[in-house]
Design an enzyme around this catalytic site. Structure first.
Site, PDB file in Angstrom:
ATOM      1  N   ASP A  94       0.696  -1.185  -0.075  1.00 41.26           N
ATOM      2  CA  ASP A  94       0.055  -0.024  -0.083  1.00 41.26           C
ATOM      3  C   ASP A  94       0.880   1.169  -0.229  1.00 41.26           C
ATOM      4  OD1 ASP A  94      -2.290   1.759   0.560  1.00 41.26           O
ATOM      5  OD2 ASP A  94      -3.163  -0.443   0.791  1.00 41.26           O
ATOM      6  N   HIS A 125      -3.375   6.025   4.049  1.00 43.97           N
ATOM      7  CA  HIS A 125      -4.239   4.904   3.387  1.00 43.97           C
ATOM      8  C   HIS A 125      -3.668   3.578   3.999  1.00 43.97           C
ATOM      9  CE1 HIS A 125      -5.845   1.890   0.197  1.00 43.97           C
ATOM     10  NE2 HIS A 125      -6.914   3.141   0.055  1.00 43.97           N
ATOM     11  N   SER A 335     -11.144  -0.352  -1.006  1.00 39.87           N
ATOM     12  CA  SER A 335     -10.056  -0.490  -0.204  1.00 39.87           C
ATOM     13  C   SER A 335      -9.918  -0.960   1.205  1.00 39.87           C
ATOM     14  CB  SER A 335      -9.138   0.932  -0.253  1.00 39.87           C
ATOM     15  OG  SER A 335      -8.767   1.154  -1.360  1.00 39.87           O
TER      16      SER A 335
END
Length: 460
Positions: A94, A125, A335
Site C-alpha cells: 500500500d 491509506h 480499499s
C-alpha cells in the site's frame, strides 16, 4: 503500453488508477498466467521522487468507546475466543504503514516510493488498511482489527502525494502526481511472498480497457505467491469514483440470466481479475446491499463493509489513536472492505493451519452470506462471515458461477414389493364370490317349483 501508462494510485479513502481510455464491450477471457513473466527476487528500489504536497490530515473519532459498525456487523467478538490470527504475517502492499502502538508486530518490508523501509505513510491509506487487519484490542477504544494478534508486513508500493523528480509533467508544468506502477506492484507481491507472508492484502486497483491487458507481470507474481508460496491474496474490486474505473461493467441482463458475465466486460480491474489466484472484494453498505461505488465484475468473490470505517490514525500513534476521516471526508471504499477479508483469512489460517491457501479462499466464499442469485457481480458469493469461516465444516464449497460436483454413490435398489397380503385378499374375495354364485344358481330350480305350486287351479 509502458508501465508508466498503467500507473496505480491510492488515496486515503479510495483505490484507483489513472484513466487509460474508454473500454469497449466484448468477450473477455479470464487472464492466462505466464510464469515466465515473474519479476526477479530483488530488494525494492525507488525512482528519484519528491514530496510536493502536505501529508493527508486525519481527525480523531468523536466517541472512542463506540464499536465501529463494520466490526459489530461481522460479530468479531464471538470469533476472538477461538482465534485471533496469532502466528500469521499479513503483508499490506500500500502507501506504507506508520509505526503505531497498536501494531506491535509491524515488520518493514521495503519501499518502492522513496528511500524508506515501508514504515512511512504520508497518504494515511496503508495505516488505515493495516489497522483493520490487525490492530490490537485496547480497553479505551471500541475499535480493534479483525485478527488482533497477527503481524503486519508493510511494503510501500504507491503514493498519490509523491512525484517523480524530472518525470512527466502536467499542463501547469508540475511533475505528474503519484508514484507506483503495475510493475512495482508485481515486484512487491513477489517480495511479500518471499518474506513469508501467509496473507497478502492489496487495496490498490488499476482499471484497464477490456482487451488491453496488464502485461502479464502481475499475473505471474500473484500466481507465484498463491500457488508456489501458498499465500492467500486479497484484493479490492475498485471504486467507481475513480476516473479509470468509472466506466465499470454493466449489471447482469435479466433477459439472459445464464449469460457468461465475461462477455459483457468493458473494464478490467487488476489484480482483482486474476480470479483463480485472488479473492476480489466488493463493498456493502450497513444494510448489506452493494455500495454504490463498488466496481462489478465476473471476478468478484465476496464482499465486506466498506463504509462507516474507523481504523488506526497514522498521525496519532498512541493507544487511542483512531480516526474515521481523512482530509475532512469519511473513510470508505473497497480499499477498506478488502482488509476485513484479509483479516478473516488470517483468522482461518491460524485456526486451521493445515489448509492450503486455495482451501482458505474456498472456505471464505462458501461461508459468505450468499445473495438470492447465489453469486452476484457486485458482491460475489456474498458478505464475508468470519465466525462461519472459522467454524464451518471444511466440505463446504461456494455456490455460484461454476458449481462444483462430487461423486455420490448410487442408492441401493428398493426391495421387490410384497403382494402376499393383496393376493390373499383377492383369493378370498374370489372364493366368496364363487360360493355366492353357486348358491344363487342352486336356488333357481326351487324358486320355479314354488312358483308353479302357488299358481295351480281346482276343477269339478
Amino acid at each position: 503500453m509502458t508501465a508508466r501508462g498503467r500507473r496505480l494510485a491510492t488515496v486515503a479513502a479510495v483505490a484507483g488508477a489513472v484513466a487509460l481510455g474508454p473500454g469497449t464491450a466484448g468477450a473477455v477471457l479470464p487472464p492466462v498466467v505466464d510464469p515466465g513473466r515473474l519479476p526477479p527476487n530483488s530488494a525494492p528500489t525507488a525512482p528519484a521522487t519528491e514530496l510536493r504536497d502536505p501529508c493527508t490530515a486525519t481527525s480523531a473519532v468523536a466517541d472512542l468507546a463506540q464499536v465501529p459498525i463494520p466490526q459489530r456487523a461481522l460479530d468479531l467478538e464471538s470469533v476472538w475466543p477461538l482465534t485471533t490470527g496469532r502466528g500469521q504475517l499479513v503483508a499490506v502492499i500500500d502507501t506504507g504503514v506508520s509505526p503505531h502502538q497498536r501494531l506491535p508486530g509491524l515488520v518493514p518490508g521495503g519501499d518502492y516510493v522513496s528511500t524508506g523501509d515501508g514504515t512511512e505513510d504520508c497518504d494515511a491509506h496503508g495505516t488505515l488498511v493495516a489497522g483493520i487487519v490487525a490492530a490490537t484490542r485496547d480497553a479505551a477504544t471500541g475499535f480493534a482489527g479483525v485478527a488482533p494478534d497477527a503481524r503486519i508486513l508493510s511494503i510501500r508500493q504507491s503514493s498519490n502525494l509523491y512525484r517523480e523528480t524530472g518525470g512527466a509533467r502536467d499542463a501547469e508544468g508540475r511533475n505528474a502526481r503519484g508514484v507506483g506502477t503495475i510493475g512495482t506492484l508485481a515486484s512487491a507481491v513477489r517480495r511479500a511472498a518471499d518474506l513469508g507472508a501467509t496473507v497478502i492484502n492489496i487495496s490498490e486497483v488499476a482499471c484497464l480497457p477490456a482487451g488491453s491487458g496488464d502485461g502479464g507481470v502481475l499475473g505471474a507474481a500473484v500466481d507465484y505467491a498463491a500457488r508456489v508460496k501458498d499465500a492467500v491474496i486479497v484484493a479490492a474490486a475498485g471504486n467507481l469514483d475513480t476516473e479509470a474505473c468509472r466506466a465499470s461493467n454493466p449489471p447482469p441482463d435479466p433477459a439472459r440470466p445464464h449469460a457468461d458475465p465475461w462477455e459483457a466486460v468493458t473494464t478490467v480491474a487488476t489484480p482483482a481479475w486474476y480470479d483463480d489466484q485472488v479473492l476480489a472484494v466488493g463493498s456493502v453498505d450497513p444494510g448489506g446491499a452493494a455500495s454504490a461505488f463498488t466496481v462489478a465484475g465476473p471476478w468478484v468473490d465476496v464482499a465486506a463493509p466498506g463504509t462507516g470505517i474507523a481504523s488506526l490514525d497514522p498521525r496519532r500513534t498512541g493507544p487511542d489513536g483512531v480516526t474515521d476521516s481523512t482530509d475532512g471526508g469519511a473513510v470508505q471504499g473497497t480499499s477498506f472492505a478488502a482488509p476485513y477479508v484479509a483479516g478473516t483469512a488470517a483468522l482461518v489460517r491460524a485456526r486451521h493451519p493445515h489448509l492450503t491457501a486455495r482451501q482458505v479462499m474456498d472456505r471464505i466464499e462458501a461461508t459468505a452470506h450468499a445473495p438470492a442469485t447465489g453469486w452476484d457481480p457486485y458482491i460475489g458469493h456474498g458478505v464475508v462471515d468470519p465466525m462461519a469461516a472459522v467454524t464451518a465444516e471444511t466440505t463446504l464449497t461456494p455456490t455460484g458461477r461454476e458449481p462444483r460436483s462430487r461423486a455420490v454413490a448410487a442408492p441401493d435398489a428398493p426391495p421387490p414389493p410384497d403382494h402376499r397380503a393383496r393376493d390373499a385378499a383377492l383369493i378370498g374375495a374370489t372364493a366368496v364370490g364363487a360360493l355366492l354364485g353357486i348358491g344363487l344358481l342352486a336356488s333357481l330350480p326351487l324358486r320355479r317349483v314354488r312358483q308353479r305350486a302357488g299358481s295351480g287351479t281346482t276343477t269339478g
